[in-house]
Design an enzyme around this catalytic site. Structure first.
Site, PDB file in Angstrom:
ATOM      1  N   SER A 292      -6.411 184.083 -97.114  1.00 43.95           N
ATOM      2  CA  SER A 292      -5.133 184.754 -96.888  1.00 43.95           C
ATOM      3  C   SER A 292      -4.707 184.632 -95.413  1.00 43.95           C
ATOM      4  CB  SER A 292      -5.225 186.212 -97.346  1.00 43.95           C
ATOM      5  OG  SER A 292      -3.960 186.782 -97.494  1.00 43.95           O
TER       6      SER A 292
ATOM      7  N   ASP B  91      -1.660 184.306-108.312  1.00 43.79           N
ATOM      8  CA  ASP B  91      -1.712 185.011-107.033  1.00 43.79           C
ATOM      9  C   ASP B  91      -0.407 185.769-106.853  1.00 43.79           C
ATOM     10  OD1 ASP B  91      -1.690 185.732-104.296  1.00 43.79           O
ATOM     11  OD2 ASP B  91      -2.958 184.035-103.772  1.00 43.79           O
TER      12      ASP B  91
ATOM     13  N   HIS C 261      -5.188 186.805-106.181  1.00 43.88           N
ATOM     14  CA  HIS C 261      -5.298 186.582-104.739  1.00 43.88           C
ATOM     15  C   HIS C 261      -6.723 186.824-104.249  1.00 43.88           C
ATOM     16  CE1 HIS C 261      -3.766 186.158-100.691  1.00 43.88           C
ATOM     17  NE2 HIS C 261      -4.287 187.315-100.338  1.00 43.88           N
TER      18      HIS C 261
END
Length: 278
Positions: free
Chosen positions: A97, A229, A258
């Site tokens: 991320s 995601d 995610h």
């Protein structure tokens, strides 16, 4: 407890486990978490004989709650300070991320020029740009990120709980098995950090254009993302990353969320190991 102090006074906490002569794997965590988010990977790769390293980003986890430098340039510089302090070479840098943005900037600006990086991995990562702009109309509108900032400022604890129990791990999908332990661990990590760092970090992960970082990376780079995601849309992340990288490989996971490094650690760890050994 191991710390380094950066040039601008931030104290950065780091973990350094395993044989010091083994190939290092360096993990970069996402917003608003800490190096603890990589526990499953660090224990796995430690068991495979690697040296595993991870740090808490400034203002996150056990690092100091400094009030400045909450931007991608400082994130990358802090990561470089840890790598230089430990003299890490032939390292594999893996970012999730926001940590993927940190990896991209670190590799492009520090790691490659210093000859320290062997490979990189971007897991559900934010580059090249999350924000909707005139040149990037498919991005996420600024109003969404303004909503994040508003929710964080009004009730950070509730906001973090909602993220962890919903879209981050896909627990809001019908039929998903919800793990209270995973939710509480996410919330614990988030609440350890600084509200200021988390608030400023929203701008860092959403508005930083990292197109040139991706273009500059020449080491073998694996791009990994789930097609469910709900935090970072894969069509605007992984599918664009692979087009910009000179030496990239792409793996899309059907139905993965995610936070797939936690929910599907067995699959992700095996694929990471195969890439590192290739």
């Amino acid at each position: 407890m191991a710390y380094i102090t950066t040039q601008d006074g931030a104290e950065i906490f780091y973990k350094d486990w395993g044989p010091k002569d083994a190939q290092p794997i360096v993990f970069h965590h996402g917003w608003p978490l800490s190096s603890d988010d990589w526990d499953a990977q660090m224990l796995f790769f430690l068991g495979e004989g690697y040296r595993v390293v991870a740090h808490d980003r400034r203002g996150h986890g056990r690092s100091s709650q400094i009030d400045t430098g909450h931007d991608m340039d400082h994130y990358a510089a802090d990561a470089s300070a840890v790598a230089e302090h430990l003299d890490l070479r032939n390292a594999v840098h893996i970012g999730h991320s926001t940590g993927g943005g940190e990896v991209a900037r670190y590799v492009a600006k520090f790691g490659q020029p210093q000859g320290r990086v062997a490979k990189a991995v971007l897991v559900s990562s934010v580059p090249p740009l999350m924000l909707q702009t005139e040149s990037h109309p498919a991005g996420i509108p600024l109003s969404v990120f303004d909503g994040f900032r508003k929710s964080l400022a009004e009730n950070r604890a509730a906001f973090f709980l909602d993220l962890a129990s919903g879209p981050f791990y896909g627990f809001n999908r019908p039929g998903e098995t919800v793990s209270e332990g995973v939710i509480r661990n996410w919330w614990r990590q988030g609440m350890m950090g600084s509200a200021l760092a988390h608030h400023a970090g929203i701008k860092a992960f959403s508005e930083t254009d990292q197109t040139e970082d991706l273009k500059a990376i020449t080491v073998p780079t694996l791009v990994m993302q789930g097609d469910d995601d709900q935090i970072v849309p894969y069509a605007e992340a992984a599918l664009l990353q692979i087009k910009l990288l000179k030496n990239g490989a792409l793996k899309i996971y059907s139905g993965y969320p995610h936070g797939m490094l936690t929910t599907h650690a067995d699959v992700i760890n095996a694929d990471l190991l195969a890439f590192i050994r290739s």
